[in-house]
Scaffold this motif. Sequence first.
Motif, PDB file in Angstrom:
ATOM      1  N   PHE A  77       0.754  -1.212   0.096  1.00  0.00           N
ATOM      2  CA  PHE A  77      -0.010   0.008  -0.053  1.00  0.00           C
ATOM      3  C   PHE A  77       0.940   1.402   0.041  1.00  0.00           C
ATOM      4  CE2 PHE A  77      -4.211  -1.758   1.459  1.00  0.00           C
ATOM      5  CZ  PHE A  77      -3.644  -3.086   1.783  1.00  0.00           C
ATOM      6  N   TRP A  78       0.239   2.446  -0.584  1.00  0.00           N
ATOM      7  CA  TRP A  78       0.996   3.672  -0.460  1.00  0.00           C
ATOM      8  C   TRP A  78      -0.186   4.474   0.239  1.00  0.00           C
ATOM      9  CZ3 TRP A  78       5.602   5.215  -0.754  1.00  0.00           C
ATOM     10  CH2 TRP A  78       6.615   4.669  -1.680  1.00  0.00           C
ATOM     11  N   TYR A  79       0.135   5.011   1.355  1.00  0.00           N
ATOM     12  CA  TYR A  79      -0.911   5.832   2.178  1.00  0.00           C
ATOM     13  C   TYR A  79      -0.064   7.186   2.422  1.00  0.00           C
ATOM     14  CZ  TYR A  79      -3.812   2.375   3.838  1.00  0.00           C
ATOM     15  OH  TYR A  79      -4.702   1.055   3.967  1.00  0.00           O
ATOM     16  N   LEU A 130      -5.499   6.329   1.369  1.00  0.00           N
ATOM     17  CA  LEU A 130      -5.229   5.394   0.666  1.00  0.00           C
ATOM     18  C   LEU A 130      -4.915   5.891  -0.853  1.00  0.00           C
ATOM     19  CD1 LEU A 130      -4.354   2.237   0.351  1.00  0.00           C
ATOM     20  CD2 LEU A 130      -6.673   1.915  -0.504  1.00  0.00           C
ATOM     21  N   LEU A 131      -3.820   5.785  -1.202  1.00  0.00           N
ATOM     22  CA  LEU A 131      -3.355   6.470  -2.712  1.00  0.00           C
ATOM     23  C   LEU A 131      -3.244   5.168  -3.575  1.00  0.00           C
ATOM     24  CD1 LEU A 131      -0.530   8.656  -1.803  1.00  0.00           C
ATOM     25  CD2 LEU A 131      -2.875   9.264  -2.259  1.00  0.00           C
ATOM     26  N   ALA A 132      -2.742   4.035  -3.416  1.00  0.00           N
ATOM     27  CA  ALA A 132      -2.498   3.081  -4.059  1.00  0.00           C
ATOM     28  C   ALA A 132      -2.337   1.608  -3.427  1.00  0.00           C
ATOM     29  CB  ALA A 132      -1.283   3.025  -5.022  1.00  0.00           C
ATOM     30  N   TYR A 133      -2.741   0.541  -4.060  1.00  0.00           N
ATOM     31  CA  TYR A 133      -2.968  -0.638  -3.384  1.00  0.00           C
ATOM     32  C   TYR A 133      -2.558  -1.688  -4.483  1.00  0.00           C
ATOM     33  CZ  TYR A 133      -5.756  -4.547  -1.593  1.00  0.00           C
ATOM     34  OH  TYR A 133      -6.502  -5.799  -1.120  1.00  0.00           O
ATOM     35  N   GLY A 161      -7.639   6.765  -5.027  1.00  0.00           N
ATOM     36  CA  GLY A 161      -7.417   7.707  -3.997  1.00  0.00           C
ATOM     37  C   GLY A 161      -6.461   8.493  -4.733  1.00  0.00           C
ATOM     38  N   MET A 162      -5.761   8.307  -5.817  1.00  0.00           N
ATOM     39  CA  MET A 162      -4.552   8.969  -6.461  1.00  0.00           C
ATOM     40  C   MET A 162      -4.836   9.829  -7.352  1.00  0.00           C
ATOM     41  SD  MET A 162      -1.183   6.930  -7.018  1.00  0.00           S
ATOM     42  CE  MET A 162      -1.588   6.447  -8.639  1.00  0.00           C
TER      43      MET A 162
END
Lengths: 113, 118
Positions: A33-35, A45-48, A59-60
Amino acid sequence: DARVTQTPRHKVTEMGQEVTMRCQPILGHNTVFWYRQTMMQGLELLAYFRNRAPLDDSGMPKDRFSAEMPDATLATLKIQPSEPRDSAVYFCASGSPTGAGYTFGSGTRLTVV
Amino acid sequence: DQQVKQNSPSLSVQEGRISILNCDYTNSMFDYFLWYKKYPAEGPTFLISISSIKDKNEDGRFTVFLNKSAKHLSLHIVPSQPGDSAVYFCAATARGNAGGTSYGKLTFGQGTILTVHP
């Protein structure tokens, strides 16, 4: 102890510049994950990714952000061009959906001036 | 749409007393809940979790309670210690749909700053 490693820890850049943040997940973890942590939104949450495939990047901001996993040992988050509102702490986390909890890195503190 | 909410931005407690941190969720698909603790300049660290098939999980001084009908969970810390001072995040995920794009995705609340005074 196994760790999620994020680089750089701190980044100061000028508006309009490209920023790349890197993450080395824990070996064997198939979910990354990127938060982003902001004062108002908590952890966004940006990416998963699962097994390196992107599952959710809703979310990005697509026009300037991109996230990739070129291989199982590296995840990248890129911002181009960067803006002052992107200033935040960006966290990477890895784990397994059936595990007890995901492991977070120490974060990259980004300041865009 | 904030699916996980922590309505108290901060909580102040005396050392030795109980700390109760609250969290509400709206998504009925969530079936696994976690609490993370975060110190300044560090990433969040996993603290305790609970599955929706349980209503209580205990680990030392930390207990998480889940009320599914109210879509509410709480973290109890007894006794509270100054070293517990940190930001606490509640998180939720849906593990029931293995293989779906949301499987394992963690949604976090805004966090509660806990301060334990000596």
